[in-house]
Scaffold this motif. Structure first.
Motif, PDB file in Angstrom:
ATOM      1  N   SER B  56       0.820  -1.446   0.077  1.00 13.45           N
ATOM      2  CA  SER B  56       0.094   0.020   0.286  1.00 13.45           C
ATOM      3  C   SER B  56       0.882   1.092  -0.356  1.00 13.45           C
ATOM      4  CB  SER B  56      -0.436   0.084   0.957  1.00 13.45           C
ATOM      5  OG  SER B  56      -1.493   1.072   1.897  1.00 13.45           O
ATOM      6  N   THR B  67      -3.264   7.161  -4.538  1.00 16.44           N
ATOM      7  CA  THR B  67      -3.049   5.684  -3.484  1.00 16.44           C
ATOM      8  C   THR B  67      -3.261   4.539  -4.193  1.00 16.44           C
ATOM      9  OG1 THR B  67      -4.835   7.376  -2.022  1.00 16.44           O
ATOM     10  CG2 THR B  67      -4.712   4.903  -1.914  1.00 16.44           C
ATOM     11  N   VAL B  68      -2.639   3.694  -4.441  1.00 20.08           N
ATOM     12  CA  VAL B  68      -2.732   2.533  -4.644  1.00 20.08           C
ATOM     13  C   VAL B  68      -1.521   1.393  -3.521  1.00 20.08           C
ATOM     14  CG1 VAL B  68      -1.208   0.444  -6.202  1.00 20.08           C
ATOM     15  CG2 VAL B  68      -1.361   3.418  -6.991  1.00 20.08           C
ATOM     16  N   ARG B  69      -3.254   0.287  -3.527  1.00 13.79           N
ATOM     17  CA  ARG B  69      -3.395  -1.270  -2.492  1.00 13.79           C
ATOM     18  C   ARG B  69      -3.320  -1.752  -3.477  1.00 13.79           C
ATOM     19  NH1 ARG B  69      -6.784  -2.391   2.057  1.00 13.79           N
ATOM     20  NH2 ARG B  69      -8.304  -1.226   0.632  1.00 13.79           N
ATOM     21  N   SER B  70      -2.625  -3.045  -3.044  1.00 19.16           N
ATOM     22  CA  SER B  70      -3.047  -4.249  -4.127  1.00 19.16           C
ATOM     23  C   SER B  70      -2.511  -5.181  -3.137  1.00 19.16           C
ATOM     24  CB  SER B  70      -2.312  -4.056  -5.440  1.00 19.16           C
ATOM     25  OG  SER B  70      -2.580  -5.669  -6.360  1.00 19.16           O
ATOM     26  N   LEU B  95      -6.415  -5.989  -7.047  1.00 17.50           N
ATOM     27  CA  LEU B  95      -6.174  -3.873  -6.550  1.00 17.50           C
ATOM     28  C   LEU B  95      -7.225  -4.110  -6.129  1.00 17.50           C
ATOM     29  CD1 LEU B  95      -4.752  -1.760  -7.810  1.00 17.50           C
ATOM     30  CD2 LEU B  95      -6.038  -1.586  -9.777  1.00 17.50           C
ATOM     31  N   GLU B  97      -7.062  -0.695  -4.409  1.00 18.28           N
ATOM     32  CA  GLU B  97      -7.346   0.889  -4.568  1.00 18.28           C
ATOM     33  C   GLU B  97      -6.947   0.802  -5.801  1.00 18.28           C
ATOM     34  OE1 GLU B  97      -8.356   3.342  -1.109  1.00 18.28           O
ATOM     35  OE2 GLU B  97      -7.588   1.881  -0.170  1.00 18.28           O
ATOM     36  N   ALA B  98      -6.478   2.104  -6.781  1.00 18.56           N
ATOM     37  CA  ALA B  98      -6.082   2.842  -7.718  1.00 18.56           C
ATOM     38  C   ALA B  98      -6.926   4.371  -7.558  1.00 18.56           C
ATOM     39  CB  ALA B  98      -5.809   1.896  -8.561  1.00 18.56           C
ATOM     40  N   ASN B  99      -6.190   5.676  -6.798  1.00 14.08           N
ATOM     41  CA  ASN B  99      -6.664   6.326  -7.257  1.00 14.08           C
ATOM     42  C   ASN B  99      -6.695   7.514  -6.909  1.00 14.08           C
ATOM     43  OD1 ASN B  99      -7.154   7.227  -3.758  1.00 14.08           O
ATOM     44  ND2 ASN B  99      -8.194   5.241  -4.008  1.00 14.08           N
TER      45      ASN B  99
END
Lengths: 258, 404
Positions: B56, B67-70, B95, B97-99
């Motif tokens: 994250s 934000t990127v969380r995978s 995946l 979050e990617a925002n």
């Protein structure tokens, strides 16, 4: 005649400068919890259990005084990793019969969750500090008695009006006469035995305000202790009350993350 | 276990990029194993067998926050664990979050991209929250955060003085990650089966879209909200007799909620009208009928470090003259400086005579290591009821997580 005048003036001044116990605890409460209109601090909390195991919490606290003793707190967690970016928010009430409002924001679920008011003598984030140590205990909840004073300190005994609601029978607080900061609090259990001690280990003057920069609490029964190290302390940073709303729980502001 | 190596490689690349860009990087490694507590003639014994790495990263800039969380995982139970499917979350990459979030004007926020969306007042019950849920994860004992599946959406919030307004636009239906025979057997209308559920999912961008809105404000200490939704039933509750596939009929929902402090606890109320647009007359047997859904709940600290909460929930289907009542209870006990957590959540329906128990024990061994054991026990007198169909799926899972 001159002697008489001097005597009257001296008496008058003694009377004028001797604070009542209520004035002392009020000034101490202001110094400890209300400095400035608002403030921020980074807290590193080192929790040591009786076996010597250590756990660490790192958080940023933002505080805003909102009048008549009420305050708003925004607590942004930076460590440990499993609570990183979580936010804990409190709207503190001091009036009798009113409960604080508390919320937790869990980023992984994007969930704003109100928390039932609960016991204020509950551990704060698993440390030896309790919620009341962090946000303060309302003065009306205890009767206060000035036990003794030295040139530099007052010793105040505090007895809860509702002893059933707390885990102590009384506690004494030592207050520094110069800064009015409480420097030590000792809690006695229901049998009158000392079981808990909170101390201001270090303090400094920040923006002209006496400020505790290291505090420690000892659990004298179980043997654990927690030390708080405060850094990046600033007062009167101009926090907007808007910040203490759901909008900024979901979107932590720069004041919390920077 | 050959997928472990790509995970390691991805981890290395992401870490290197993160360090180079000087962004905040965190995450965890979570290994989890779950077994059925009884035989299921339609399924094997394992309900979970996975090793998951979550990375994250949040990048705070003056003008925006990215934000990127995978998750990168090895999954020994999923049918298609070699194929990346970001929609279903199956396969080696999920995946989360990617925002990008930004504030174009003082009184509005925008978040665009893959994100987790949540609102409403229910505790593990949802009326006006029609954002996607992941029932497979929930029923198999993954961490509770996986109950929420990601949405690919444009989320806009407005903050005029009189209230706060959220608008969520999802260009292509984000359905629930529903029970489809992959991990759990289910009732298919005639009997229990473990076969893959065949569905027709609307997936045309900008025509099969979803729109959700919330307006809320706090009056005194009570948080009031009204909601609207236009989209589809989130699980394939419809059926097309021609194609012999399950479908996602059209749905609108209108609702309201209130939540506030009451007698030292938190009380909540929520209601919603499910307008099943494809069958307003309630005559089509292949499309679910419209419903009224209500819940009322109360949470209170029972004694220090022990919190309890209860909810009453009603699903009323006027056209069928049918009611489903559900009562939930939650108990959470914190022990040993809040490092040991004992939790129990139960669902029980007196009229359908079915239920679901979720006990959980977790212990934070250190700040980084956490161990967990949880159970998912379904029961029911009939096998066609909501929880009764999963009675053969009851399972226990254990997990170990390292957070960094």
């Amino acid at each position: 005649m001159k002697t008489l005048i001097t005597a009257v003036l001296t008496l008058a001044s003694v009377h004028a400068f001797a604070l009542t116990v209520d004035e002392i605890v009020e000034k101490a409460n202001q110094a400890a919890y209300y400095a400035g209109n608002d403030g921020q601090a980074d807290v590193k909390m080192v929790i040591t259990d009786a076996g010597g195991g250590e756990r660490i919490r790192e958080l940023r606290i933002l505080r805003l005084n909102t009048g008549a003793g009420t305050q708003k707190f925004y607590v942004y967690f930076k460590a440990p990793a499993d609570v990183r970016n979580q936010v804990f928010m409190v709207w503190k009430e001091v009036e009798q019969g009113k409960d604080d409002s508390r919320w937790l924001f869990l980023p992984a679920l994007n969930l704003v969750k109100p928390i039932a008011p609960g016991d204020k003598r509950t551990s704060f984030v698993g440390s030896d500090f309790v919620y009341e140590d962090v946000s303060g205990r309302a003065l009306w909840e205890d009767t206060h008695e000035l036990i003794s004073e030295t040139d530099t300190q007052y010793l105040i005994k505090n007895t809860p009006k509702n002893p059933g609601a707390v885990d102590f029978s009384e506690y004494t607080v030592t207050i520094d006469k110069q800064t009015f900061l409480p420097v030590k609090a000792e809690y006695l259990d229901k049998n009158g035995k000392l079981f808990r001690r909170v101390e201001a280990v270090k303090s400094e003057t920040v923006q002209g305000r006496p400020t505790v920069t290291e505090s420690r609490v000892d659990d004298l029964v179980r043997g654990g202790h927690t030390v708080n190290f405060f850094s990046n302390i600033r007062y009167d940073i101009g926090l907007n009350e808007q910040l203490f709303t759901e909008r900024f729980l979901r979107r932590p502001p720069r004041e919390a993350t920077k | 276990m050959s997928s472990i190596r790509p995970i390691g490689l991805i981890c290395l690349i992401v870490s290197a990029v993160a360090i180079a860009a000087d962004v905040d990087l965190s995450g965890f490694v979570d290994s989890r194993y779950g077994l059925r507590t009884q035989n299921d003639p339609n399924k094997g014994d394992k309900t979970l067998e996975e090793l998951r790495l979550q990375l994250s990263s949040i990048w705070y800039q003056d003008l925006f926050t990215a934000t990127v969380r995978s998750d990168f995982l090895y999954d020994g139970v999923a049918h298609h664990h070699d194929r990346v499917d970001l929609e279903s979350g199956e396969g080696p990459v999920d995946l989360r979050e990617a925002n990008v979030q930004f504030t174009p004007v003082d009184w509005a926020d925008v978040k665009v991209g893959r994100q987790i969306l949540t609102w409403g007042t229910g505790d593990l019950l949802f009326i006006n929250d029609l954002f996607p849920k992941d029932w497979k994860s929930f029923f198999s004992g993954r961490d509770e955060e996986y109950l929420k599946a990601p949405s690919d959406a444009l989320f806009t919030s407005f903050f005029p003085s009189f209230a706060s307004i959220d608008l969520a636009y999802t260009p292509s239906l984000d359905a629930d990650r529903f029970i489809d025979g992959e991990r759990f057997s289910y009732w298919d209308g005639t009997g229990l089966t473990g076969r893959d559920l065949k569905t027709d999912q609307p997936d045309h961008w900008f025509s099969h879209d979803e729109f959700a809105a919330r307006i809320y404000r706090t009056v005194s200490t009570v948080e009031l909200a009204a909601y609207g939704y236009s989209g589809y039933w989130k699980t394939p509750q419809g059926f097309d007799p021609v194609s012999q596939r399950n479908t996602f009929p059209e749905l609108s929902v209108y609702g309201t909620s209130a939540r506030g402090a009451l007698a030292g606890g938190i009380a909540r109320f929520e209601g919603g009208y499910y307008d099943s647009r494809g069958d307003r007359a309630g005559t089509d047997p292949f499309i679910p009928d419209s419903q009224i859904r209500l819940l009322a709940g109360y949470e209170h600290e029972i004694i220090k470090d022990l919190t309890g909460s209860a909810q009453y929930y009603l699903e009323n289907t006027p056209d069928a003259g049918d009611n489903r009542h559900v009562i939930t209870l939650r108990l959470t006990q914190m022990l040993m400086n809040q490092n040991l957590m004992l939790g129990l959540f139960t669902y029980w329906s007196p009229d359908d005579r079915d239920g679901y128990l979720r006990p959980k024990v977790s212990y934070k061994i250190t700040d980084n290591w956490k161990a967990e054991v949880n159970g998912n026990f379904f029961f029911g007198e009939d096998r066609h009821t909501f929880f009764g169909q999963f009675a053969d799926d009851s399972n226990v899972a254990c997990a170990m997580r390292y957070s960094f």
